[in-house]
Design an enzyme around this catalytic site. Structure first.
Site, short mmCIF file in Angstrom:
data_model
loop_
_atom_site.label_atom_id
_atom_site.label_comp_id
_atom_site.label_asym_id
_atom_site.label_seq_id
_atom_site.Cartn_x
_atom_site.Cartn_y
_atom_site.Cartn_z
CB SER A 93 117.84 63.17 25.86
OG SER A 93 118.12 61.87 25.43
CE LYS A 94 119.45 61.31 34.28
NZ LYS A 94 120.50 62.09 34.84
#
Ligand code: GLU
Length: 507
Positions: free
Chosen positions: A243-244
């Site tokens: 994820s980011k």
């Protein structure tokens, strides 16, 4: 004929996992001389981000795996989904639901309280036809829901996960058409896969829970169910979802850092697919030849950044120097080291650049020499500026202690540098080449020791403990700068505060 599709929702950037999905679709289609359809699933207007579809398409173009059909935009095909939703009502597989959002919220709260999964309670499923007609006539707002037969089970085959059976008790009466007339993902996705003649649905494992709903829709229309392939998830090393927050996940981030499209393709191909060989470097043609869904693993794949760096470094080393230099220049410009200058005066085709800090004008050939020096060490294109910084400044900042080689004393280092200076000064400017420098310093190095000579020379020229060979740096810097930098180093050693502190010297 094999026909696959990549169906991103334009909710942001192209996730690197999305690219892996695209790649597997692409490789599979090409292997069987089939087609890849690009379909933008933009029916979720709440999550829609303006420009995201264009971003995704331009990112896909940059990796040069072209799709064959599309792009189709679901937002331009709304009428289709509405028709099919009403057909599902006609054939008894869906129903109108008039429940207000307040009512749905109350049900949800109740379920939350009782630790039950959020599901529609089926109130409108049993509304008598007359009531439904009346509500429709009076213009009540409605959604269309899938009628899930809770007492049944549904079984389907997945190429990777085998046969999966799901108890429909656990499946919600999914909204297919929203009150504003827009379809949800499930309806639009199935309708389009059918209308577009998709033979293989290859997508991420996160979509597996949606399959029972899709099967019910296929069945309701007696449509052929495509072959289903749910790819393993991509995880970080600590097994968390990519994820980011953990850094880059958009393809653009990777390209921006100077990962080469081909390295990314090669890396992603091996993330979840086992080519059954120790070989790790594959051309796209080889991947097409070898790729097979039966070799796709079931378990999640770990996104191993070191391996990506290794592969990228490999492709950088293989690259033609001219091309590599061309790719590195934007990074040098962006890092403020050089600026491109228009060469109008001479109407020459030769590109010239200005070194920002020193004001000197250099050409492509000079930059090419610098890139050549680092080609072996670079793992990403964006490292070029940092690695070669000492070529773009006249003031090197470094701790003079690092000039000291092992157990040599400050005076010895200083003397050695004085000797080096003397010898190099004798070489003429036009013969100031690496080979010549080495042979000129040969005798001195024999007498004093190689480390004793080349170590301080390296530091004097680069200000660093690790750099390309000093004679190569010297050739590019040119005689004048080399002598200046050696002088500077000697001057620093003359500073009284420099002691024989061997702890700071490198072995
Ligand atoms: N629109 C879905 C997505 O964003 C597509 C899932 C599928 O391939 O069916 O990933």
């Amino acid at each position: 004929m094999v026909k696959v599709r990549f169906a991103p929702s334009p909710t942001g950037y192209l996730h690197i996992g999305g690219l892996r999905t695209y790649l597997y679709n692409w490789l599979f289609a090409k292997k069987y001389k089939g087609k890849v359809v690009l379909r933008i699933e933009d029916t979720d207007r709440d999550r829609y981000i303006h420009g995201a579809a264009e971003n995704i398409m331009s990112a896909l173009k940059r990796i040069d795996l072209p799709w064959d059909e599309g792009p189709y935009f679901q937002s331009q095909r709304i009428g289709n989904y509405q028709n099919f939703a009403h057909k599902l009502i006609d054939n008894g597989n869906a129903y109108y639901c008039f429940c207000t959002s307040q009512r749905l919220e109350t049900i949800r709260q109740e379920q939350r309280k009782n630790k039950l999964p959020p599901m529609y309670d089926g109130l409108c499923k049993v509304l008598p036809d007359k009531v439904v007609d009346k509500k429709l006539k009076s213009g009540s707002s409605y959604v269309i829901r899938l009628k899930v037969p809770a007492e049944e089970t549904v079984s389907f085959d997945d190429e990777i996960h085998g046969t999966i059976t799901v108890d429909l008790k656990t499946v919600d009466d999914q909204v297919l058409l929203k009150s504003d007339g827009w379809p949800t993902y499930h309806l639009a996705n199935v309708v389009d896969d059918h209308l577009m003649g998709i033979t293989h649905v290859i997508r991420g494992e996160e979509w597996l829970p949606s399959v029972p709903k899709h099967i019910l829709i296929y069945r309701a229309f007696s449509w052929h169910i495509p072959t289903l392939v749910h790819l393993p998830l991509l995880l970080n090393r600590n097994k968390s979802k990519l994820s980011k927050r953990q850094g880059d996940i958009a393809l653009e981030d990777f390209l921006g850092k100077g990962y080469l499209p081909h390295a990314l393709i090669n890396f992603l191909a091996l993330l979840g697919w086992n080519p059954d060989t120790d070989k790790e470097v594959f051309t796209v043609t080889e991947l097409v030849e070898k790729f097979s869904l039966s070799q796709v693993q079931k378990t999640s794949a770990i996104f191993n950044r070191e391996k990506l760096d290794w592969l990228n470094g490999y492709y950088i080393r293989q690259m033609n120097l001219q091309r590599l230099t061309r790719l590195c220049i934007p990074y040098l410009i962006e890092g403020g080291r050089i600026r491109y200058i228009q060469n109008r005066k001479y109407k020459s085709k030769i590109k010239k650049f200005k070194i920002q800090k020193t004001g000197e004008i250099v050409n492509f050939r000079w930059l090419k020499k610098i890139v050549a020096l680092e080609q072996e060490r670079m793992k990403r294109l964006d490292q070029i500026g940092e690695l070669t910084d000492f070529f773009f400044t006249d003031t090197l900042e470094y701790d003079p202690h690092i000039l000291i080689w092992k157990k040599t004393t400050v005076d010895q280092v200083k003397n050695n540098l004085i000797q080096i200076h003397k010898i190099l000064k004798r070489i003429s400017r036009w013969r100031f080449h690496a080979k010549k420098i080495i042979s000129a310093l040969h005798q001195l190095a024999n007498r004093q020791g190689t480390g004793e000579i080349f170590w301080p020379l390296r530091v004097a020229l680069s200000g660093r403990k690790a750099s390309p060979p000093p004679e190569e740096i010297a050739e590019i810097l040119g005689k004048k700068k080399v002598l200046q930098r050696i002088d500077k180093a000697i001057e620093m050693l003359e500073n009284k505060r420099i002691t024989n502190n061997h702890d700071t010297s490198l072995k």
